[in-house]
Design a protein around this motif. Structure first.
Motif, short mmCIF file in Angstrom:
data_model
loop_
_atom_site.label_atom_id
_atom_site.label_comp_id
_atom_site.label_asym_id
_atom_site.label_seq_id
_atom_site.Cartn_x
_atom_site.Cartn_y
_atom_site.Cartn_z
N THR A 245 0.89 -1.15 0.00
CA THR A 245 -0.11 -0.05 0.08
C THR A 245 0.71 1.21 0.21
N TRP A 246 0.54 2.17 -0.92
CA TRP A 246 1.57 3.43 -1.09
C TRP A 246 0.67 4.35 -1.35
N HIS A 247 1.05 5.60 -0.80
CA HIS A 247 -0.12 6.75 -1.00
C HIS A 247 -1.53 6.54 -0.97
N GLY A 248 -1.90 5.56 -0.03
CA GLY A 248 -3.16 5.12 0.29
C GLY A 248 -3.84 4.28 -0.79
N ARG A 249 -2.90 3.72 -1.85
CA ARG A 249 -3.53 2.82 -3.13
C ARG A 249 -2.71 1.65 -2.88
N THR A 250 -3.52 0.37 -3.34
CA THR A 250 -2.65 -0.87 -3.63
C THR A 250 -2.00 -0.69 -4.62
N VAL A 251 -0.71 -1.27 -4.61
CA VAL A 251 0.14 -1.48 -5.82
C VAL A 251 0.12 -2.98 -6.09
N ASN A 252 -0.29 -3.30 -7.13
CA ASN A 252 -0.35 -4.75 -7.58
C ASN A 252 0.41 -4.83 -8.87
N HIS A 253 1.46 -5.74 -8.88
CA HIS A 253 2.38 -6.28 -9.92
C HIS A 253 1.48 -6.73 -11.23
N GLN A 254 0.36 -7.28 -10.46
CA GLN A 254 -0.40 -8.51 -11.52
C GLN A 254 -1.93 -7.77 -11.75
N TRP A 255 -1.95 -6.44 -11.62
CA TRP A 255 -3.26 -5.93 -11.46
C TRP A 255 -3.85 -6.36 -12.76
N SER A 256 -3.30 -6.09 -14.26
CA SER A 256 -4.40 -6.64 -15.26
C SER A 256 -4.52 -8.17 -15.47
N LYS A 257 -4.09 -9.05 -14.57
CA LYS A 257 -4.31 -10.24 -14.45
C LYS A 257 -5.54 -10.30 -13.53
N GLY A 258 -5.96 -9.65 -12.93
CA GLY A 258 -6.90 -9.48 -11.56
C GLY A 258 -8.18 -9.65 -12.10
N LEU A 259 -8.91 -9.86 -11.03
CA LEU A 259 -10.67 -9.94 -11.26
C LEU A 259 -10.90 -8.39 -11.67
N ASP A 260 -10.49 -7.63 -11.05
CA ASP A 260 -10.96 -6.15 -11.56
C ASP A 260 -10.82 -5.68 -12.80
N PHE A 261 -9.64 -6.11 -13.46
CA PHE A 261 -9.48 -5.95 -14.95
C PHE A 261 -10.35 -6.74 -15.57
N GLU A 262 -10.66 -8.02 -15.26
CA GLU A 262 -11.35 -8.69 -16.07
C GLU A 262 -12.86 -8.27 -16.25
N ARG A 263 -13.21 -7.87 -15.07
CA ARG A 263 -14.54 -7.23 -15.05
C ARG A 263 -14.69 -5.97 -16.05
N LEU A 264 -13.43 -5.28 -15.82
CA LEU A 264 -13.46 -3.84 -16.53
C LEU A 264 -13.39 -3.97 -18.14
N LEU A 265 -12.57 -5.20 -18.52
CA LEU A 265 -12.66 -5.39 -20.15
C LEU A 265 -13.87 -6.02 -20.46
N ARG A 266 -14.60 -6.78 -19.59
CA ARG A 266 -15.91 -7.18 -20.06
C ARG A 266 -16.79 -6.00 -20.42
N ALA A 267 -16.68 -5.14 -19.29
CA ALA A 267 -17.72 -3.81 -19.28
C ALA A 267 -17.43 -2.89 -20.54
N SER A 268 -16.19 -3.03 -21.06
CA SER A 268 -15.57 -2.11 -22.06
C SER A 268 -15.98 -2.61 -23.46
N LEU A 269 -15.81 -3.93 -23.59
CA LEU A 269 -15.77 -4.37 -24.85
C LEU A 269 -17.10 -4.11 -25.63
N PRO A 270 -17.31 -4.02 -26.81
CA PRO A 270 -18.77 -3.84 -27.44
C PRO A 270 -19.48 -5.12 -27.66
N ALA A 271 -20.83 -4.75 -27.70
CA ALA A 271 -21.85 -5.96 -28.00
C ALA A 271 -21.25 -6.70 -29.20
N GLY A 272 -21.26 -8.02 -29.11
CA GLY A 272 -20.89 -9.05 -30.24
C GLY A 272 -19.50 -9.17 -30.19
N ALA A 273 -18.81 -8.88 -29.43
CA ALA A 273 -17.27 -9.12 -29.15
C ALA A 273 -17.27 -10.68 -28.60
#
Ligand SMILES: CC(=O)N[C@H]1[C@@H](OP(=O)(O)OP(=O)(O)OC[C@H]2O[C@@H](n3ccc(=O)[nH]c3=O)[C@H](O)[C@@H]2O)O[C@H](CO)[C@@H](O)[C@@H]1O[C@H](C)C(=O)N[C@@H](C)C(=O)N[C@@H](CCC(=O)O)C(=O)O
Ligand SMILES: Nc1ncnc2c1ncn2[C@@H]1O[C@H](COP(=O)(O)OP(=O)(O)OP(=O)(O)O)[C@@H](O)[C@H]1O
Length: 441
Positions: A245-273
């Motif tokens: 934890t640094w400056h009040g944030r969690t620093v995660n080397h593997q962030w884009s392997k994590g569940l938050d990224f999976e959810r974010l990409l799902r929500a960002s992809l267009p319908a039909g992808a």
């Protein structure tokens, strides 16, 4: 030294046949200091793909890949002159602020944790894609050359799915994995603009980027080109946890392997992808290692050591034997293999016997005051459970490593042991057809 830059411009991506060009410029007002073009070669054209799907995916890729260049001028904002939809702005903001967390920490640039994304607002064209109601049929499995993707391949093959394999870049462990699996591998070549490497050599800020965000979008584009409906990554539960934890944030080397990224990409992809998911999301590294121990045909070909995946060392297949990844995989496979079998994987080297690596092991075990390494390694509780299992293993229980006072003081409770092997209910985005496949790992 690198010039003072006001913003990194992210220009619209260009698709020409099978070639994707991602274009960026470092500017101050009307002055262009540097231009960059990153090039990807797709396995086939995308002409048959609806532009309403193809274009947003290309744009997301261009946004994710901008971070390699933005980091050289950090904390200057990323500007998208042609504009972004609200969903794209959220995507880039999250990927930049979380995905560059390690870079910010290592370079002591806390402003990167609030990196700004600029550009006019564009209307939202379509709703986000949901997994196909009739379930996945033609899967594209991303292969990293390590144990996790092998476990996914074998689990999905066993369940009878139609599989194709995919990689960004060509590396010996990935090719050997595909050959051992006997499944076609599609490789996409990605060429980072060499001018970035010159700037890095000249002292521009450099460090980790959320490379899985880029690989994931390249996989989605490849699935579109090949007509595959689902992209399968093998990111595990452990990757969602941070290092510090640094400056009040969690620093995660593997962030884009994590569940938050999976959810974010799902929500960002267009319908039909294609549907994007991680099969191993509800499982820990230790549980995955337990299953991998059964896949003996791959034990001589896989490599989790990241030195094998550096641009300058792409032909390496061996383990360096002295990095966080080597220590972690040695510790987590040891409970499930004979000593002889494990030493064969590691070229005869007993990593636990190297007293110079004791501090590295204590970092993995979460001993107070030590930082979890910035690498793709599991959680301290998994490592502590692995240690308990070694104490019960006939080949390992008398090993001098276990007798070292600092190691002997490390324990895991029966409850921790049970939790580490449990399927994480509700902590995944698997469709009903794939949930039993993950449960069986
Ligand atoms: C293989 C590796 O670990 N590379 C990291 C290393 O880079 P290095 O200079 O030693 O070698 P290269 O990877 O060949 O990079 C050459 C330069 O290019 C820059 N670069 C590379 C890829 C990219 O997408 N953008 C770039 O700008 C890089 O900065 C070098 O100057 O150290 C670098 C600095 O810390 C890391 O950025 C390199 O990491 C690669 C991007 C990489 O592919 N790493 C994966 C093995 C990795 O760490 N995967 C994570 C996934 C986490 C995630 O959230 O995506 C994991 O497995 O945990
Ligand atoms: N070069 C790549 N091309 C395509 N997908 C990749 C690549 N590297 C990693 N991946 C994907 O990202 C996932 C996570 O990478 P990671 O390196 O953690 O896993 P791995 O190589 O399968 O196993 P290990 O943890 O043993 O290294 C992989 O399982 C794979 O799905």
């Amino acid at each position: 030294m690198v010039d003072e830059v006001e913003a990194l411009l992210c220009e619209p991506p260009v698709l020409d046949g099978t070639t994707v060009s991602l274009r960026y410029a470092a500017v101050t007002g009307a002055t262009v200091h540097h231009t960059f073009t990153e090039v990807l070669e797709l396995p086939g054209p995308l002409d048959h793909v609806d532009a309403a799907v193809r274009e947003p995916v290309l744009r997301l890729l261009s946004l994710a890949a901008s971070l390699s260049y933005a980091k050289a001028f950090a904390p200057a904002p990323i500007r998208v002159p042609a504009g972004l939809t609200a969903r794209e702005r959220r995507f880039l903001t999250e990927v930049a602020r979380h995905g560059l967390g390690e870079f910010a920490y290592v370079n002591d640039l806390p402003a990167v944790l609030d990196l700004q994304v600029e550009g006019p607002e564009l209307p939202e064209p379509a709703t986000s894609a949901e997994p196909a109601a009739d379930g996945p049929e033609r899967l594209l499995v991303a292969v990293g050359g390590g144990k996790d993707s092998i476990v996914s391949i074998e689990a999905l093959r066993g369940a009878g799915f139609d599989l194709g394999l995919f990689s960004v870049g060509s590396y010996a462990p990935i090719e050997a994995t595909a050959e051992t699996a006997g499944i076609d591998l599609t490789t996409v070549r990605r060429r980072i603009d060499p001018h970035l490497l010159e700037l890095n050599a000249a002292g521009a800020p450099n460090g980790h980027v959320p490379v899985t965000a880029v690989n994931s979008l390249v996989a989605v584009l490849t699935a579109l080109a090949l007509g595959r409906d689902t992209v399968v990554f093998s990111n595990e539960a452990s990757s969602s946890f941070g290092n510090v934890t640094w400056h009040g944030r969690t620093v995660n080397h593997q962030w884009s392997k994590g569940l938050d990224f999976e959810r974010l990409l799902r929500a960002s992809l267009p319908a039909g992808a294609p549907t994007y998911l991680s099969l191993l999301r509800p499982l820990t590294e230790l549980r995955i290692a337990r299953r991998f121990a059964d896949h003996t045909a791959y034990h001589r070909v896989f490599t989790s050591c990241n030195r094998a995946f550096k641009l300058a060392e792409g032909d390496r297949t061996s383990w360096c034997g002295d990095c966080p990844k080597c220590r972690f995989v040695f510790l987590c496979l040891a409970p499930f293999l004979s000593r002889a079998a494990l030493l064969e994987v590691f070229g005869g080297r007993d990593v636990l016997a190297d007293t110079g690596q004791l501090t590295g092991f204590l970092e993995l075990l979460g001993v107070d005051g030590l930082l979890k390494p910035f690498e793709c390694v599991g959680e301290p509780d998994e490592c502590r459970v692995a240690l308990e299992l070694l104490r019960e293993h006939p080949d390992w229980r008398d090993h001098p490593f276990l007798a070292h006072p600092e190691v002997a003081a490390v324990t895991a409770t029966p409850a921790e042991r049970e939790a580490v092997f449990a399927f994480r209910e509700g902590e995944h985005l698997l469709p009903p057809a794939l949930e039993p496949v993950a449960r069986a790992v």
